[in-house]
Scaffold this motif. Structure first.
Motif, PDB file in Angstrom:
ATOM      1  N   ASN A  55       0.813  -1.212   0.000  1.00 19.35           N
ATOM      2  CA  ASN A  55       0.000   0.000   0.000  1.00 19.35           C
ATOM      3  C   ASN A  55       0.851   1.268   0.000  1.00 19.35           C
ATOM      4  O   ASN A  55       0.323   2.369   0.160  1.00 19.35           O
ATOM      5  N   GLU A  56       2.154   1.108  -0.158  1.00 23.79           N
ATOM      6  CA  GLU A  56       3.059   2.259  -0.061  1.00 23.79           C
ATOM      7  C   GLU A  56       3.451   2.759  -1.445  1.00 23.79           C
ATOM      8  O   GLU A  56       3.944   2.005  -2.290  1.00 23.79           O
ATOM      9  N   TRP A  57       3.256   4.055  -1.654  1.00 21.73           N
ATOM     10  CA  TRP A  57       3.609   4.702  -2.913  1.00 21.73           C
ATOM     11  C   TRP A  57       4.906   5.489  -2.754  1.00 21.73           C
ATOM     12  O   TRP A  57       5.132   6.137  -1.733  1.00 21.73           O
ATOM     13  N   THR A  58       5.744   5.443  -3.788  1.00 21.06           N
ATOM     14  CA  THR A  58       6.896   6.321  -3.897  1.00 21.06           C
ATOM     15  C   THR A  58       6.827   6.965  -5.277  1.00 21.06           C
ATOM     16  O   THR A  58       6.690   6.258  -6.280  1.00 21.06           O
ATOM     17  N   VAL A  59       6.918   8.291  -5.324  1.00 21.86           N
ATOM     18  CA  VAL A  59       6.764   9.009  -6.586  1.00 21.86           C
ATOM     19  C   VAL A  59       8.044   9.780  -6.899  1.00 21.86           C
ATOM     20  O   VAL A  59       8.580  10.508  -6.059  1.00 21.86           O
ATOM     21  N   PHE A  60       8.532   9.594  -8.117  1.00 20.78           N
ATOM     22  CA  PHE A  60       9.716  10.302  -8.601  1.00 20.78           C
ATOM     23  C   PHE A  60       9.286  11.291  -9.685  1.00 20.78           C
ATOM     24  O   PHE A  60       8.706  10.899 -10.694  1.00 20.78           O
ATOM     25  N   LEU A  61       9.575  12.570  -9.441  1.00 22.38           N
ATOM     26  CA  LEU A  61       9.249  13.623 -10.380  1.00 22.38           C
ATOM     27  C   LEU A  61      10.537  14.279 -10.866  1.00 22.38           C
ATOM     28  O   LEU A  61      11.608  14.091 -10.281  1.00 22.38           O
ATOM     29  N   LYS A  62      10.431  15.065 -11.895  1.00 16.80           N
ATOM     30  CA  LYS A  62      11.591  15.832 -12.344  1.00 16.80           C
ATOM     31  C   LYS A  62      12.028  16.817 -11.268  1.00 16.80           C
ATOM     32  O   LYS A  62      13.211  17.116 -11.123  1.00 16.80           O
ATOM     33  N   SER A  63      11.068  17.286 -10.470  1.00 15.24           N
ATOM     34  CA  SER A  63      11.359  18.290  -9.450  1.00 15.24           C
ATOM     35  C   SER A  63      11.949  17.715  -8.172  1.00 15.24           C
ATOM     36  O   SER A  63      12.594  18.439  -7.416  1.00 15.24           O
ATOM     37  N   ASN A  64      11.737  16.420  -7.884  1.00 15.66           N
ATOM     38  CA  ASN A  64      12.228  15.869  -6.618  1.00 15.66           C
ATOM     39  C   ASN A  64      13.273  14.773  -6.798  1.00 15.66           C
ATOM     40  O   ASN A  64      13.640  14.091  -5.837  1.00 15.66           O
ATOM     41  N   SER A  65      13.732  14.571  -8.039  1.00 15.83           N
ATOM     42  CA  SER A  65      14.720  13.536  -8.301  1.00 15.83           C
ATOM     43  C   SER A  65      15.582  13.965  -9.487  1.00 15.83           C
ATOM     44  O   SER A  65      15.439  15.072 -10.004  1.00 15.83           O
ATOM     45  N   GLY A  66      16.435  13.060  -9.912  1.00 15.08           N
ATOM     46  CA  GLY A  66      17.289  13.373 -11.039  1.00 15.08           C
ATOM     47  C   GLY A  66      16.728  12.984 -12.381  1.00 15.08           C
ATOM     48  O   GLY A  66      17.465  12.914 -13.366  1.00 15.08           O
TER      49      GLY A  66
ATOM     50  N   ALA B 135      20.630   8.671 -10.780  1.00 14.99           N
ATOM     51  CA  ALA B 135      21.767   9.234 -11.507  1.00 14.99           C
ATOM     52  C   ALA B 135      21.381   9.375 -12.968  1.00 14.99           C
ATOM     53  O   ALA B 135      20.890   8.433 -13.575  1.00 14.99           O
ATOM     54  N   VAL B 136      21.618  10.542 -13.537  1.00 14.84           N
ATOM     55  CA  VAL B 136      21.057  10.856 -14.839  1.00 14.84           C
ATOM     56  C   VAL B 136      22.141  10.964 -15.907  1.00 14.84           C
ATOM     57  O   VAL B 136      23.196  11.535 -15.676  1.00 14.84           O
ATOM     58  N   ASN B 137      21.872  10.422 -17.062  1.00 13.05           N
ATOM     59  CA  ASN B 137      22.672  10.657 -18.260  1.00 13.05           C
ATOM     60  C   ASN B 137      21.756  11.348 -19.252  1.00 13.05           C
ATOM     61  O   ASN B 137      21.042  10.687 -20.006  1.00 13.05           O
ATOM     62  N   GLU B 138      21.729  12.659 -19.206  1.00  9.49           N
ATOM     63  CA  GLU B 138      20.791  13.416 -20.017  1.00  9.49           C
ATOM     64  C   GLU B 138      21.369  13.685 -21.403  1.00  9.49           C
ATOM     65  O   GLU B 138      22.520  14.070 -21.555  1.00  9.49           O
ATOM     66  N   VAL B 139      20.555  13.462 -22.398  1.00 10.24           N
ATOM     67  CA  VAL B 139      20.965  13.698 -23.775  1.00 10.24           C
ATOM     68  C   VAL B 139      20.849  15.188 -24.076  1.00 10.24           C
ATOM     69  O   VAL B 139      19.770  15.771 -23.977  1.00 10.24           O
ATOM     70  N   GLN B 140      21.964  15.820 -24.438  1.00 10.90           N
ATOM     71  CA  GLN B 140      21.950  17.243 -24.754  1.00 10.90           C
ATOM     72  C   GLN B 140      21.544  17.451 -26.219  1.00 10.90           C
ATOM     73  O   GLN B 140      21.985  16.717 -27.102  1.00 10.90           O
ATOM     74  N   PRO B 141      20.701  18.422 -26.475  1.00 10.84           N
ATOM     75  CA  PRO B 141      20.236  18.662 -27.854  1.00 10.84           C
ATOM     76  C   PRO B 141      21.360  19.167 -28.756  1.00 10.84           C
ATOM     77  O   PRO B 141      22.220  19.922 -28.320  1.00 10.84           O
ATOM     78  N   HIS B 142      21.341  18.725 -30.002  1.00  8.33           N
ATOM     79  CA  HIS B 142      22.324  19.157 -30.985  1.00  8.33           C
ATOM     80  C   HIS B 142      21.748  20.172 -31.972  1.00  8.33           C
ATOM     81  O   HIS B 142      22.482  20.716 -32.800  1.00  8.33           O
ATOM     82  N   GLU B 143      20.439  20.408 -31.878  1.00 11.23           N
ATOM     83  CA  GLU B 143      19.797  21.347 -32.784  1.00 11.23           C
ATOM     84  C   GLU B 143      18.598  21.982 -32.100  1.00 11.23           C
ATOM     85  O   GLU B 143      18.092  21.466 -31.099  1.00 11.23           O
ATOM     86  N   MET B 144      18.137  23.084 -32.640  1.00 13.35           N
ATOM     87  CA  MET B 144      16.931  23.722 -32.109  1.00 13.35           C
ATOM     88  C   MET B 144      15.718  22.917 -32.503  1.00 13.35           C
ATOM     89  O   MET B 144      15.621  22.389 -33.622  1.00 13.35           O
ATOM     90  N   LYS B 145      14.767  22.824 -31.577  1.00 13.61           N
ATOM     91  CA  LYS B 145      13.573  22.040 -31.859  1.00 13.61           C
ATOM     92  C   LYS B 145      12.410  22.546 -31.025  1.00 13.61           C
ATOM     93  O   LYS B 145      12.571  22.852 -29.841  1.00 13.61           O
ATOM     94  N   LEU B 146      11.246  22.632 -31.657  1.00 14.53           N
ATOM     95  CA  LEU B 146       9.999  22.955 -30.973  1.00 14.53           C
ATOM     96  C   LEU B 146       9.108  21.726 -31.081  1.00 14.53           C
ATOM     97  O   LEU B 146       8.695  21.349 -32.179  1.00 14.53           O
TER      98      LEU B 146
END
Length: 288
Positions: A150-161, A195-206
């Motif tokens: 019954n225990e929830w653990t939530v990972f968000l961009k704001s509270n984790s990596g 621990a995050v390995n974030e992909v950095q953008p190589h071009e502008m994109k919308l």
């Protein structure tokens, strides 16, 4: 793709139904030659008994016991959604499904979790994963949730990596660490930190806003390969300026801006990103 206790391979396709490979020959199930209700498959999983559960892009769930197909919908079960995106069966044969929330079925009772009755962070559960230790993980459009008992653990961009709020998938390696795939990067969770390995953008994109259609808020994301001044504006279908969402200098990376359309009529709107000589435009739909 999943494997049954006979080591046969079940493969769901987008448009071709389900393929079964018994290591010698192939059998294809589709809406023409079987009782399957749709050829667009989102996910498949098999119980220890050999019963197959199929998450469909529409037409709810399909169930196959080796003899006949059955559609599981809101008329004959507690499954409330017309679109099921993921299915995962635990070691105790409890069935879990992702869609407009998280559903649990123990062959007797259906339990539905969503943002109104649980800590589930997002309205869309795109992937469900059951680990051997008994916990169920739900990948959502707003973060990652773990339910153990019954225990929830939530990972968000704001509270984790987590590198991005939209979590697509999760898997466990030999050491028990979780590898988490997001829309814009990879995270590793070992029980203490992400621990995050974030992909950095190589071009502008919308990118396309999400959700779309929306009511009344939606998130607009854009990527910058270098630091620069950005203007993000919204126009109506007549080309009239509705609002300027931001006009500021942003560092290289991916950024999000929320558009609140409260007070605006339903219809088609356009959002435009200007950064130096680059101009990008996308369409979005406000639906009341």
């Amino acid at each position: 793709i999943t494997f049954d206790t006979l080591d046969r391979v079940w493969i769901g396709t987008r448009g071709g139904g389900i393929a079964l490979f018994d290591r010698t020959s192939w059998t294809v199930f589709n809406w023409v030659n079987s009782g399957i209700s749709n050829n667009y498959i989102c996910d498949v999983d098999v119980e220890e008994s050999g019963d197959l559960w199929v998450a469909m892009e529409s037409d709810f769930l399909n169930f196959y016991d080796g003899v006949e197909w059955k559609v599981i919908n809101s008329l004959n079960s507690g499954m409330p959604w017309a679109r099921v995106l993921s299915t995962s069966i635990s070691k105790t044969d409890v069935k879990w499904f992702g869609g407009s929330g998280l559903a649990r079925y123990d062959d007797t009772t259906w339990t539905i979790y969503d943002i109104t009755n649980s800590p589930l962070p997002g309205i869309r559960v795109c992937y469900v994963y059951n680990e051997a230790q008994g916990a169920t993980w739900a990948c959502t459009d707003r973060g990652l949730a773990k339910l153990h008992g019954n225990e929830w653990t939530v990972f968000l961009k704001s509270n984790s990596g987590l590198p991005h709020r939209y979590v697509n998938t999760i898997a466990t390696d030999w050491s028990g660490a979780k590898w988490i795939g997001t829309q814009f990067g990879l995270a590793r969770y070992d029980g203490d930190v992400v621990a995050v390995n974030e992909v950095q953008p190589h071009e502008m994109k919308l990118t396309q806003n999400y959700p779309n259609p929306f009511n009344p808020t939606t998130v607009i994301s854009f990527s910058l390969p270098t630091r620069r001044e950005v203007s993000l504006t919204v126009f109506n279908i007549l080309g009239e300026l509705v609002t300027t969402l931001t006009k500021d200098t942003y560092d290289a990376g991916r950024h999000e801006v929320t558009f609140n359309a409260s007070g605006l009529p339903s219809g088609v709107y356009f959002y435009r990103l200007m950064a130096g000589d680059f101009i990008f435009t996308q369409k979005m739909v406000l639906m009341r």
